[in-house]
Design a protein around this motif. Structure first.
Motif, short mmCIF file in Angstrom:
data_model
loop_
_atom_site.label_atom_id
_atom_site.label_comp_id
_atom_site.label_asym_id
_atom_site.label_seq_id
_atom_site.Cartn_x
_atom_site.Cartn_y
_atom_site.Cartn_z
N THR A 24 -17.68 -5.96 -5.04
CA THR A 24 -17.27 -4.73 -5.70
C THR A 24 -16.72 -3.76 -4.67
OG1 THR A 24 -19.42 -3.66 -5.41
CG2 THR A 24 -19.12 -5.06 -7.38
N PRO A 25 -16.00 -2.71 -5.11
CA PRO A 25 -15.52 -1.71 -4.15
C PRO A 25 -16.64 -1.08 -3.34
CG PRO A 25 -14.38 -1.46 -6.23
CD PRO A 25 -15.46 -2.48 -6.46
N VAL A 79 -6.49 7.15 1.67
CA VAL A 79 -6.41 7.66 0.30
C VAL A 79 -6.37 6.51 -0.70
CG1 VAL A 79 -5.05 9.00 -1.33
CG2 VAL A 79 -5.33 9.82 1.01
N ALA A 80 -5.55 5.50 -0.41
CA ALA A 80 -5.41 4.37 -1.34
C ALA A 80 -6.72 3.66 -1.56
CB ALA A 80 -4.36 3.41 -0.81
N ALA A 81 -7.48 3.45 -0.51
CA ALA A 81 -8.77 2.77 -0.64
C ALA A 81 -9.77 3.62 -1.41
CB ALA A 81 -9.31 2.41 0.74
N ARG A 82 -9.81 4.91 -1.12
CA ARG A 82 -10.76 5.78 -1.79
C ARG A 82 -10.50 5.88 -3.29
NH1 ARG A 82 -15.34 6.22 -0.98
NH2 ARG A 82 -15.47 8.26 -1.99
N ILE A 88 -15.61 -1.80 2.91
CA ILE A 88 -15.12 -0.68 3.74
C ILE A 88 -13.73 -1.05 4.21
CG2 ILE A 88 -15.41 0.60 5.91
CD1 ILE A 88 -18.42 0.15 5.65
N HIS A 89 -12.80 -0.09 4.10
CA HIS A 89 -11.44 -0.34 4.60
C HIS A 89 -11.21 0.46 5.87
CE1 HIS A 89 -7.26 -1.40 4.75
NE2 HIS A 89 -6.91 -0.13 4.79
N VAL A 90 -10.54 -0.18 6.83
CA VAL A 90 -10.26 0.42 8.14
C VAL A 90 -8.76 0.48 8.32
CG1 VAL A 90 -10.58 0.17 10.62
CG2 VAL A 90 -12.38 -0.62 9.04
N GLY A 91 -8.23 1.66 8.62
CA GLY A 91 -6.79 1.77 8.82
C GLY A 91 -6.39 3.08 9.46
N LYS A 142 0.85 -1.19 0.00
CA LYS A 142 0.00 0.00 0.00
C LYS A 142 0.90 1.25 0.00
CE LYS A 142 -1.95 -1.36 3.82
NZ LYS A 142 -2.72 -1.36 5.07
N PRO A 143 0.55 2.29 -0.71
CA PRO A 143 -0.75 2.61 -1.31
C PRO A 143 -1.01 2.04 -2.70
CG PRO A 143 0.71 4.48 -1.59
CD PRO A 143 1.46 3.45 -0.77
#
Length: 233
Positions: free
Chosen positions: A173-174, A189-192, A178-181, A157-158
């Protein structure tokens, strides 16, 4: 669209990492002193730590391969002490295993175990980490459906590889994830960028500094995590 998958970072999201790494490095160095004293003559604890940083700078391809990097450092240390070939690799593996066992002796943040147990009842949980934590040794592997790390996939990551691996594994799908970090760029930012909603674990009451996006939810204690996830349904 209903949320089906929750991905979670590990280091500094579920536990504090730096003190654990220091203790693990100390345990590894004690093993070297006791079992390969000639190597300890070349490298004090501080010198060994600096040597690892030097090797990481010289070989950037190893930076995200954290286990391979530590093994290679130990192999080179023992080579300099006159232990080469199979014996040197064996000693390096033994020393690394001492480090790795201690590296997995983490203390979960308050509320983490309860939050994971609650979430696991309603969502698929997948761990995504740039580190090399062992969920089985830590004792929480039963709460996760999968665990992907940067060394395993060849990208940290990212970069999107870890997130895409989780989405593919869960078959979602995205928009269903939900990503938690804790890390602003590597996690939020990477998840969004992939269209994944996010929960920022901000246990130090830090200021948000990234311009590209903001987290969908922010929590200051892990007991707040289930409610934050539910709010994004």
């Amino acid at each position: 669209m209903a949320i089906k998958l929750v991905t979670l970072d590990l280091d500094n999201t579920l536990w504090q990492t730096d003190p654990v790494i220091i203790k693990a490095e100390q345990a590894c160095h004690r093993w070297i002193v006791e079992n390969v004293p000639q190597a300890a003559e070349f490298y004090t604890f501080e010198a060994l730590h600096e040597y690892k940083n030097t090797i990481a700078e010289c070989y950037p391809q190893l930076r995200h391969k954290v286990s391979e990097l530590r093994f290679e450092v130990l192999r080179r240390v023992f080579l300099q002490a006159g232990i080469s070939g199979d014996e040197g690799r064996q000693k390096a593996q033994q020393a690394f295993e001492v480090f790795y066992q201690a590296r997995s002796e983490v203390t979960l943040f308050a509320g983490a175990l309860d939050a994971l147990t609650t979430l696991q009842k309603n969502y698929s949980l997948i761990a995504l980490t740039n580190g090399n934590a062992d969920l089985t040794l830590i004792g929480i592997d039963h709460l996760f459906d999968a665990h992907f790390n940067a060394e395993q996939l060849g990208a940290a990551k990212p970069q999107p590889d870890l997130f895409r691996a989780a989405l593919s594994h869960a078959g979602v799908t995205p928009e269903q994830c939900i990503h938690v970090g804790d890390h602003q760029e590597q996690d939020i930012v990477a998840a969004r960028r992939l269209g994944i909603k996010t929960v920022w674990v901000n246990l130090t009451d830090a200021a948000w500094v990234e311009d590209e996006c903001t987290p969908d939810q922010e929590i200051n204690h892990l007991c707040q995590l289930p409610a934050a996830i539910q709010a994004l349904q």
